[in-house]
Design a protein around this motif. Structure first.
Motif, PDB file in Angstrom:
ATOM      1  N   ARG B   7      17.104  12.478  16.702  1.00 16.98           N
ATOM      2  CA  ARG B   7      16.854  13.786  16.399  1.00 16.98           C
ATOM      3  C   ARG B   7      16.548  14.643  15.388  1.00 16.98           C
ATOM      4  O   ARG B   7      16.462  15.399  14.076  1.00 16.98           O
ATOM      5  CB  ARG B   7      16.984  14.590  17.288  1.00 16.98           C
ATOM      6  N   ILE B  10      15.035  13.191  12.067  1.00 14.86           N
ATOM      7  CA  ILE B  10      14.413  14.297  11.715  1.00 14.86           C
ATOM      8  C   ILE B  10      14.658  15.083  11.336  1.00 14.86           C
ATOM      9  O   ILE B  10      13.879  15.847  10.361  1.00 14.86           O
ATOM     10  CB  ILE B  10      13.724  13.758  12.878  1.00 14.86           C
ATOM     11  N   PRO B  37      -1.880  24.157  20.024  1.00 16.78           N
ATOM     12  CA  PRO B  37      -0.576  24.181  19.256  1.00 16.78           C
ATOM     13  C   PRO B  37      -0.904  24.435  18.134  1.00 16.78           C
ATOM     14  O   PRO B  37      -2.436  24.148  17.211  1.00 16.78           O
ATOM     15  CB  PRO B  37      -0.691  22.773  20.013  1.00 16.78           C
ATOM     16  N   LYS B  46       3.161  16.990  15.424  1.00 19.18           N
ATOM     17  CA  LYS B  46       3.078  15.067  16.063  1.00 19.18           C
ATOM     18  C   LYS B  46       3.921  15.100  17.984  1.00 19.18           C
ATOM     19  O   LYS B  46       4.524  15.761  17.736  1.00 19.18           O
ATOM     20  CB  LYS B  46       4.534  14.174  15.153  1.00 19.18           C
ATOM     21  N   TRP B  47       2.933  14.734  18.337  1.00 18.78           N
ATOM     22  CA  TRP B  47       3.006  14.472  20.089  1.00 18.78           C
ATOM     23  C   TRP B  47       4.878  13.253  20.036  1.00 18.78           C
ATOM     24  O   TRP B  47       4.835  12.925  19.372  1.00 18.78           O
ATOM     25  CB  TRP B  47       1.912  13.831  20.655  1.00 18.78           C
ATOM     26  N   ILE B  48       5.194  14.154  21.398  1.00 16.72           N
ATOM     27  CA  ILE B  48       6.743  13.783  21.956  1.00 16.72           C
ATOM     28  C   ILE B  48       6.126  13.450  23.025  1.00 16.72           C
ATOM     29  O   ILE B  48       5.553  14.282  23.999  1.00 16.72           O
ATOM     30  CB  ILE B  48       7.671  14.740  21.696  1.00 16.72           C
ATOM     31  N   GLY B  49       6.362  12.363  23.541  1.00 17.14           N
ATOM     32  CA  GLY B  49       6.060  11.823  25.319  1.00 17.14           C
ATOM     33  C   GLY B  49       6.950  12.571  26.040  1.00 17.14           C
ATOM     34  O   GLY B  49       7.544  11.840  26.956  1.00 17.14           O
ATOM     35  N   SER B  51       6.332  16.517  26.766  1.00 16.84           N
ATOM     36  CA  SER B  51       5.395  16.984  27.275  1.00 16.84           C
ATOM     37  C   SER B  51       5.884  17.938  25.875  1.00 16.84           C
ATOM     38  O   SER B  51       5.807  19.450  26.381  1.00 16.84           O
ATOM     39  CB  SER B  51       5.936  17.182  28.250  1.00 16.84           C
ATOM     40  N   GLU B  52       5.688  17.756  24.565  1.00 23.28           N
ATOM     41  CA  GLU B  52       6.379  18.099  23.485  1.00 23.28           C
ATOM     42  C   GLU B  52       5.401  18.272  22.179  1.00 23.28           C
ATOM     43  O   GLU B  52       4.905  17.083  22.505  1.00 23.28           O
ATOM     44  CB  GLU B  52       7.668  18.670  22.993  1.00 23.28           C
ATOM     45  N   TYR B  53       5.851  18.888  21.170  1.00 15.86           N
ATOM     46  CA  TYR B  53       5.408  18.499  20.484  1.00 15.86           C
ATOM     47  C   TYR B  53       6.385  18.727  18.856  1.00 15.86           C
ATOM     48  O   TYR B  53       7.092  19.945  19.669  1.00 15.86           O
ATOM     49  CB  TYR B  53       4.021  18.477  19.775  1.00 15.86           C
ATOM     50  N   GLU B  54       6.587  18.507  18.100  1.00 21.14           N
ATOM     51  CA  GLU B  54       6.839  18.930  16.432  1.00 21.14           C
ATOM     52  C   GLU B  54       5.980  18.573  15.588  1.00 21.14           C
ATOM     53  O   GLU B  54       5.256  19.003  15.055  1.00 21.14           O
ATOM     54  CB  GLU B  54       7.450  17.881  16.153  1.00 21.14           C
TER      55      GLU B  54
END
Lengths: 180, 314
Positions: B7, B10, B37, B46-49, B51-54
């Motif tokens: 993280r 990134i 979004p 960018k989807w994060i598995g 339930s989030e995104y960046e």
């Protein structure tokens, strides 16, 4: 994973021989070959041990809490599934990105594990999270439509766990390196 | 720990995201309900598995939004997408019925029903109608754009709606009048006006309104002297001060006739600027014409020369 059936098959004749010898009174105190039982833990139809399956089940439980939670907050649904520290992160991001904007997840999802590593205190489950038909929709909507946001991807994902008492708690997430 | 390290990496690699993320967080915090979004360009989701995104800035790659390389259509007013660069619509699997195809600068595909999509609005037009969905991408994930039933016409594009609305604009054919009427004299001011011309007119198609607003009026007296520019002149009184011309020679070489004698063919040209609105909001319609001309009108005018003979001098 492909070596598991081979190892299992090699153990079966050994066990049969031992049982046969015992039944025929072929010797005193017949003993199984040392280590036979531990070398061949029972596995399920997918080739996972009970320990590995437990970790996979924890991924499934978390995904239900995350993507199958409907209009509930992740603060409610993630209790007992995530470490306190990571849960605080999740609650913060989900509140900002999903809940406060009035959105919810809608659609099918599935996770297919491809690699499971289980240690004493830590475990990881890597696989593919299929979110191709998963949408972010306004909280009151019952179906997706134009304007809904579709994930439309299969995400390579690694879920990291820490042992807490008898349970695994999700402690982090990595972009998986597997090909999905 | 590995998770934390990644993280941090990134965060370092996408340092710009600090600003973008802050902006996003602020915008999300201030957003009304049901805000979709979004990321501040050039960052994309960018989807994060979990339930989030960046928001991340993608690596540079050939942009689908540029015009065709090699200048094949150097004069083309509408950029198109570079189809070979279209992302594969794999996420939509076997549902894809058509595409990818270009729609403006985006790649689009058409699919049948994908759970959990809502059915298109309204009743299917007939029992064989099926739901269809258009998904478009600007280079990343295909996002749902619209839905419709087969058996009904596909919703027209913005350009199609604009062209249709322009077609509904009724610019009545102006009538070119002159004073004197039909016959004038060399060196005498002759007035021109376009009776019936409108300062503006509108037409609409679906939700789009096209407005034509007067831009210019030019009169060709027909004598080869060139055109004269006038403000919108629709009355004789206005023509006296705003739109006149003094012929310098007789119309003996004119192509028209008045009273059986040669005359000049004068004509008027009215040009209108076009603008478009949807729901009262001004929009730009790529590819739509910028101007509209009213139908031409012409009038024959004979120019005579008056010669005076001095017969007596005191």
């Amino acid at each position: 994973m492909s070596d598991r059936p081979v190892r299992w098959r090699s153990v079966v004749p050994t066990l049969l021989l031992a049982v046969t010898l015992a039944a025929c009174g072929g010797g005193d105190d017949p003993e199984l070959p040392e280590g036979a039982a531990s070398a061949a833990p029972s596995v399920d139809a997918d080739g996972y041990t009970a320990e590995q399956r437990e970790a996979i089940d924890r991924v499934d439980a978390f995904l239900a809490a995350a993507y199958g939670r409907g209009t509930q907050s992740i603060a409610e649904t993630s209790k007992g599934l995530v470490t306190d520290e990571y849960r605080a992160e999740l609650i913060k991001s989900n509140k900002a990105q999903i809940e406060d904007p009035g959105l919810k997840w809608l659609g099918p999802y599935s996770f297919t594990a491809s690699e499971v590593e289980v240690g004493d205190d830590r475990a990881s489950v890597t696989g593919c999270l299929d979110l191709t038909s998963m949408f972010l929709v306004p909280r009151g909507d019952k179906a997706a439509g134009p304007g809904s946001t579709n994930v439309g991807q299969v995400l390579p994902a690694t879920y990291l766990f820490e042992r807490s008492g008898d349970a695994w708690l999700l402690s982090g997430y990595d972009d998986g390196e597997t090909s999905c | 720990m590995l998770n934390r390290v990644r993280r941090v990496m990134i965060a370092l690699v996408v340092s710009v995201l600090t600003c973008a993320g802050t902006l996003i967080a602020l915008s999300l915090a201030a957003s009304p309900a049901s805000a979709a979004p979004s990321c501040v360009p050039p960052a994309v989701i960018k989807w994060i598995g979990v339930s989030e995104y960046e928001c991340v800035i993608p690596a540079p790659e050939p942009s689908p939004g540029t015009t065709n390389p090699g200048g094949e259509n150097p004069g083309s007013p509408q950029p198109t997408c570079d189809l070979p660069a279209a992302p594969a619509p794999t996420s939509l699997g076997d549902h894809v019925l058509e595409g990818p195809y270009c729609q403006g600068t985006r790649f689009c595909v058409t699919t049948d029903l994908v759970v959990p999509l809502a059915l298109p609005d309204g009743e299917p037009p007939n029992e064989d109608s099926e739901a269809r969905y258009r998904w478009c991408s600007s280079g990343g994930t295909y996002q749902l754009e619209e839905s419709w039933w087969t058996g009904e016409e596909e919703p027209p594009s913005l350009l199609e709606r604009a062209l249709s609305a322009i077609g509904q604009i009724n610019l009545a054919t102006p009538t070119l009048n002159t004073s004197p009427t039909g016959r004038t004299l060399v060196s005498l001011d002759t007035w021109f006006w376009a009776a019936g011309a409108s300062p503006s007119a509108t037409g609409s198609a679906f939700d789009l309104v096209a407005t034509a607003t007067f831009s210019s009026m030019t009169v060709d007296p027909g004598d080869g002297s060139g055109t004269i520019s006038c403000p919108l002149t629709t009355t004789r009184a206005a023509a006296e001060s705003d739109c006149s011309h003094a012929y310098r020679r007789m119309s003996s070489g004119g192509t028209a006739t008045v009273g059986g004698r040669p005359a000049y063919s004068a004509s008027v040209r009215l040009v209108y600027d076009l603008s478009f609105t949807v729901g009262g909001n001004a929009i730009v319609v790529p590819g739509a014409p910028a101007t509209l001309e009213a139908p031409l009108d012409s009038a024959a005018i004979r120019v005579d020369e008056v010669q005076s003979i001095v017969t007596d001098v005191d």
